[in-house]
Scaffold this motif. Structure first.
Motif, PDB file in Angstrom:
ATOM      1  N   TRP A  74       0.832  -1.211   0.000  1.00 41.20           N
ATOM      2  CA  TRP A  74       0.000   0.000   0.000  1.00 41.20           C
ATOM      3  C   TRP A  74       0.868   1.263   0.000  1.00 41.20           C
ATOM      4  O   TRP A  74       0.511   2.261  -0.622  1.00 41.20           O
ATOM      5  CB  TRP A  74      -0.942   0.008   1.208  1.00 41.20           C
ATOM      6  CG  TRP A  74      -2.198  -0.762   0.968  1.00 41.20           C
ATOM      7  CD1 TRP A  74      -2.482  -2.024   1.393  1.00 41.20           C
ATOM      8  CD2 TRP A  74      -3.336  -0.326   0.218  1.00 41.20           C
ATOM      9  NE1 TRP A  74      -3.730  -2.398   0.955  1.00 41.20           N
ATOM     10  CE2 TRP A  74      -4.276  -1.374   0.232  1.00 41.20           C
ATOM     11  CE3 TRP A  74      -3.643   0.847  -0.459  1.00 41.20           C
ATOM     12  CZ2 TRP A  74      -5.504  -1.286  -0.412  1.00 41.20           C
ATOM     13  CZ3 TRP A  74      -4.875   0.924  -1.104  1.00 41.20           C
ATOM     14  CH2 TRP A  74      -5.779  -0.129  -1.074  1.00 41.20           C
ATOM     15  N   THR A  77       1.930   1.928  -3.525  1.00 41.43           N
ATOM     16  CA  THR A  77       0.786   2.443  -4.287  1.00 41.43           C
ATOM     17  C   THR A  77       0.513   3.897  -3.910  1.00 41.43           C
ATOM     18  O   THR A  77       0.248   4.731  -4.773  1.00 41.43           O
ATOM     19  CB  THR A  77      -0.464   1.569  -4.029  1.00 41.43           C
ATOM     20  OG1 THR A  77      -0.171   0.234  -4.446  1.00 41.43           O
ATOM     21  CG2 THR A  77      -1.672   2.089  -4.780  1.00 41.43           C
ATOM     22  N   HIS A  80       2.973   6.094  -5.598  1.00 34.99           N
ATOM     23  CA  HIS A  80       2.682   6.167  -7.034  1.00 34.99           C
ATOM     24  C   HIS A  80       1.566   7.187  -7.297  1.00 34.99           C
ATOM     25  O   HIS A  80       1.731   8.103  -8.110  1.00 34.99           O
ATOM     26  CB  HIS A  80       2.288   4.779  -7.529  1.00 34.99           C
ATOM     27  CG  HIS A  80       1.983   4.689  -8.976  1.00 34.99           C
ATOM     28  ND1 HIS A  80       2.917   4.928  -9.963  1.00 34.99           N
ATOM     29  CD2 HIS A  80       0.833   4.373  -9.625  1.00 34.99           C
ATOM     30  CE1 HIS A  80       2.369   4.758 -11.148  1.00 34.99           C
ATOM     31  NE2 HIS A  80       1.099   4.419 -10.979  1.00 34.99           N
TER      32      HIS A  80
END
Length: 172
Positions: A74, A77, A80
């Motif tokens: 997570w 992510t 990102h």
């Protein structure tokens, strides 16, 4: 630039950045799949891992935080999408300050993201292998994907501005 414009753009940017990333990812994957097997193998061999995950691990590590499992995934992510949402305002800034049309501003913001983030900061910070380790097509794929990102940010932002009647006017 008015304060209300800045506030409007601050609300739109995360939506535009997230949506643009969702548009960019399948394009990037399709371009990767179109590469030759040999080029994909060289690309994969050079890549030490996901640049977002490496960035998350290194940054959190500086804070003494070392995540594992799902929490670690997570964090990658989040980095990102965090980058995408933090870059999306570049489009609005270009549109509101330069007089560029939406396509030119979208392409410029996407190209700038590719060159500044992917080609400079990411390898210099050790979030990826050095640029020379990757085949040229890898750099071109990333550049094309970021152009699509910029155009998607433009589309979302322009649509939101039209709905909200906040679109920049020439000479403003």
């Amino acid at each position: 630039m008015k304060t209300t414009d800045l506030l409007t753009d601050a609300v739109i940017a995360p939506v535009a950045g997230y949506t643009a990333t969702k548009a960019m990812e399948p394009l990037s994957m399709k371009l990767y799949q179109l590469q030759s097997d040999k080029t994909r193998e060289r690309d994969d061999a050079a890549r030490p891992g996901s640049p977002s995950q490496i960035a998350a691990d290194k940054t959190l590590g500086l804070l003494g935080i070392h995540l594992e499992g799902t929490a670690r995934e997570w964090s990658g992510t989040a980095f990102h999408y965090g980058l995408a949402t933090s870059w999306a305002p570049v489009y609005a800034l270009l549109r509101r300050t330069t007089g560029l049309n939406p396509v030119a501003a979208g392409l410029t913001s996407g190209a700038a993201m590719s060159l500044i983030v992917d080609e400079a900061i990411t390898p210099l910070a050790g979030f990826s292998a050095p640029n020379r380790a990757y085949p040229a097509v890898t750099h071109l794929r990333g550049f094309a994907a970021h152009l699509a990102f910029g155009l998607a940010v433009a589309t979302v932002t322009e649509t939101a501005w039209a709905i909200l009647r906040r679109r920049p006017h020439p000479g403003r």
